[in-house]
Scaffold this motif. Structure first.
Motif, PDB file in Angstrom:
ATOM      1  N   LEU A   1       0.860  -1.251   0.044  1.00 29.94           N
ATOM      2  CA  LEU A   1      -0.057  -0.133  -0.227  1.00 29.94           C
ATOM      3  C   LEU A   1       0.914   1.243   0.150  1.00 29.94           C
ATOM      4  CD1 LEU A   1      -2.692  -1.016   2.560  1.00 29.94           C
ATOM      5  CD2 LEU A   1      -2.762  -1.268   0.053  1.00 29.94           C
ATOM      6  N   CYS A   2       0.460   2.181  -0.788  1.00 30.23           N
ATOM      7  CA  CYS A   2       1.223   3.624  -0.895  1.00 30.23           C
ATOM      8  C   CYS A   2       1.065   4.143   0.465  1.00 30.23           C
ATOM      9  CB  CYS A   2       0.552   4.648  -1.868  1.00 30.23           C
ATOM     10  SG  CYS A   2       1.079   6.190  -1.821  1.00 30.23           S
ATOM     11  N   SER A   3       2.210   4.671   1.054  1.00 31.30           N
ATOM     12  CA  SER A   3       2.503   4.999   2.359  1.00 31.30           C
ATOM     13  C   SER A   3       1.473   6.595   2.408  1.00 31.30           C
ATOM     14  CB  SER A   3       3.731   5.273   2.640  1.00 31.30           C
ATOM     15  OG  SER A   3       4.538   6.414   1.932  1.00 31.30           O
ATOM     16  N   VAL A   4       1.105   7.089   1.368  1.00 28.44           N
ATOM     17  CA  VAL A   4       0.593   8.242   1.327  1.00 28.44           C
ATOM     18  C   VAL A   4      -1.027   8.112   1.335  1.00 28.44           C
ATOM     19  CG1 VAL A   4       0.120  10.583   0.330  1.00 28.44           C
ATOM     20  CG2 VAL A   4       2.454   9.475   0.326  1.00 28.44           C
ATOM     21  N   CYS A   5      -1.473   7.494   0.208  1.00 30.49           N
ATOM     22  CA  CYS A   5      -2.883   7.518  -0.112  1.00 30.49           C
ATOM     23  C   CYS A   5      -3.627   6.093   0.159  1.00 30.49           C
ATOM     24  CB  CYS A   5      -2.981   7.745  -1.654  1.00 30.49           C
ATOM     25  SG  CYS A   5      -2.611   6.803  -2.853  1.00 30.49           S
ATOM     26  N   PHE A   6      -2.514   4.945   0.282  1.00 26.66           N
ATOM     27  CA  PHE A   6      -3.124   3.707   0.420  1.00 26.66           C
ATOM     28  C   PHE A   6      -3.503   2.863  -0.851  1.00 26.66           C
ATOM     29  CE2 PHE A   6      -3.206   5.761   4.543  1.00 26.66           C
ATOM     30  CZ  PHE A   6      -2.335   5.033   5.164  1.00 26.66           C
TER      31      PHE A   6
ATOM     32  N   VAL B   1       5.939   4.772  -2.550  1.00 25.77           N
ATOM     33  CA  VAL B   1       4.730   5.667  -3.023  1.00 25.77           C
ATOM     34  C   VAL B   1       4.295   5.335  -4.176  1.00 25.77           C
ATOM     35  CG1 VAL B   1       4.212   8.077  -3.244  1.00 25.77           C
ATOM     36  CG2 VAL B   1       5.761   7.469  -1.481  1.00 25.77           C
ATOM     37  N   CYS B   2       3.124   5.668  -4.403  1.00 24.24           N
ATOM     38  CA  CYS B   2       2.425   5.129  -5.784  1.00 24.24           C
ATOM     39  C   CYS B   2       2.811   6.276  -6.841  1.00 24.24           C
ATOM     40  CB  CYS B   2       0.755   4.935  -5.745  1.00 24.24           C
ATOM     41  SG  CYS B   2      -0.041   6.449  -5.707  1.00 24.24           S
ATOM     42  N   SER B   3       2.590   5.878  -8.091  1.00 25.31           N
ATOM     43  CA  SER B   3       2.937   6.688  -9.269  1.00 25.31           C
ATOM     44  C   SER B   3       2.068   8.321  -9.323  1.00 25.31           C
ATOM     45  CB  SER B   3       2.745   6.169 -10.718  1.00 25.31           C
ATOM     46  OG  SER B   3       1.399   5.729 -10.562  1.00 25.31           O
ATOM     47  N   ILE B   4       0.880   7.991  -8.780  1.00 22.64           N
ATOM     48  CA  ILE B   4      -0.094   9.332  -8.591  1.00 22.64           C
ATOM     49  C   ILE B   4       0.601  10.223  -7.565  1.00 22.64           C
ATOM     50  CG2 ILE B   4      -2.337  10.248  -7.963  1.00 22.64           C
ATOM     51  CD1 ILE B   4      -3.059   7.405  -9.176  1.00 22.64           C
ATOM     52  N   CYS B   5       0.884   9.625  -6.207  1.00 19.43           N
ATOM     53  CA  CYS B   5       1.408  10.629  -5.379  1.00 19.43           C
ATOM     54  C   CYS B   5       2.817  11.283  -5.453  1.00 19.43           C
ATOM     55  CB  CYS B   5       1.599   9.662  -4.154  1.00 19.43           C
ATOM     56  SG  CYS B   5      -0.128   9.494  -3.206  1.00 19.43           S
ATOM     57  N   ALA B   6       3.516  10.301  -6.445  1.00 16.86           N
ATOM     58  CA  ALA B   6       4.854  10.590  -6.650  1.00 16.86           C
ATOM     59  C   ALA B   6       4.954  11.704  -7.856  1.00 16.86           C
ATOM     60  CB  ALA B   6       5.594   9.584  -7.156  1.00 16.86           C
TER      61      ALA B   6
HETATM   62 ZN   LIG Z   1      -0.605   7.185  -3.492  1.00 15.79          ZN
END
Ligand SMILES: [Zn+2]
Length: 199
Positions: free
Chosen positions: A57-62, A69-74
């Motif tokens: 799970l992405c550490s920001v948005c899950f 971190v997922c590609s969207i958050c990055a």
């Molecule tokens: Zn994310």
């Protein structure tokens, strides 16, 4: 099923554990695997193990992602001031495919379902509150499904966010009542986001 050799029975039992797959479909899938090549079976087995090993799970948005971190958050071009709250990764992917949203997300991994034992503590609500209070988030868009559970979850989040400065909006009902976001077409989803309302 007792007419099958034990390894086939075991495969059918494993496949029948998948959601929406009964014993009949599981038997059909098992037959397909048995008839296929050894390489096909190897690839399938490896892809299952691989996904379990690499996806977290992405550490920001899950959202589900490879890495921290997922590609969207990055992505530096995404608007971090807007956070769209969705029930599951399927809904996130559906909104992404509508191509009308440039903010970020927060994946709850469920909705309130008291009868199934899912209360506020089982969802990623505290993480959402922490994220909103400690950052430059201006707006939280509630994009839970427009059914009873999705609405009650949206209401709870609205209540939790009331003490904060953030603007809380709800997607418009372009999405059919009782339906799920992942089944809505791009246009409907795009409009539902565009005509969101204040909570
Ligand atoms: Zn994310």
């Amino acid at each position: 099923m007792s007419g099958y050799a034990p390894p086939i029975r075991r495969l059918i039992e494993e496949l029948a554990r998948f959601p929406g797959i009964g014993e009949k479909t599981a038997t059909r899938l098992a037959t397909f695997i048995i008839r296929g090549s050894h390489e096909d079976a190897q690839r399938l087995a490896e892809s299952i193990v691989d996904v379990k090993r690499k996806i977290r799970l992405c550490s920001v948005c899950f959202h589900l992602c490879e890495g921290e971190v997922c590609s969207i958050c990055a992505d530096p071009s995404r608007d971090r001031g807007t956070v769209c709250v969705v029930e599951d990764p399927d809904a996130l992917v559906a909104i992404e495919e509508s191509q009308g949203y440039r903010g970020t997300y927060h994946v709850l991994h469920g909705v309130l379902a008291p009868l199934d034992g899912i209360g506020p503590d089982q969802l990623r609500l505290q993480e959402l509150l922490d994220r909103v209070s400690g950052s430059a988030v201006r707006e939280v868009i509630l994009a839970t499904n427009p059914n009873v559970q999705g609405e009650s979850t949206a209401l709870l989040i609205t209540k939790l966010l009331r003490p904060t400065e953030v603007t809380v909006t709800r997607i418009a009902q372009g999405v059919p009542v009782g339906g799920e976001l992942k089944y809505a077409d791009r246009m409907t989803l795009g409009k539902a986001l565009e005509f969101r309302r204040s909570m």
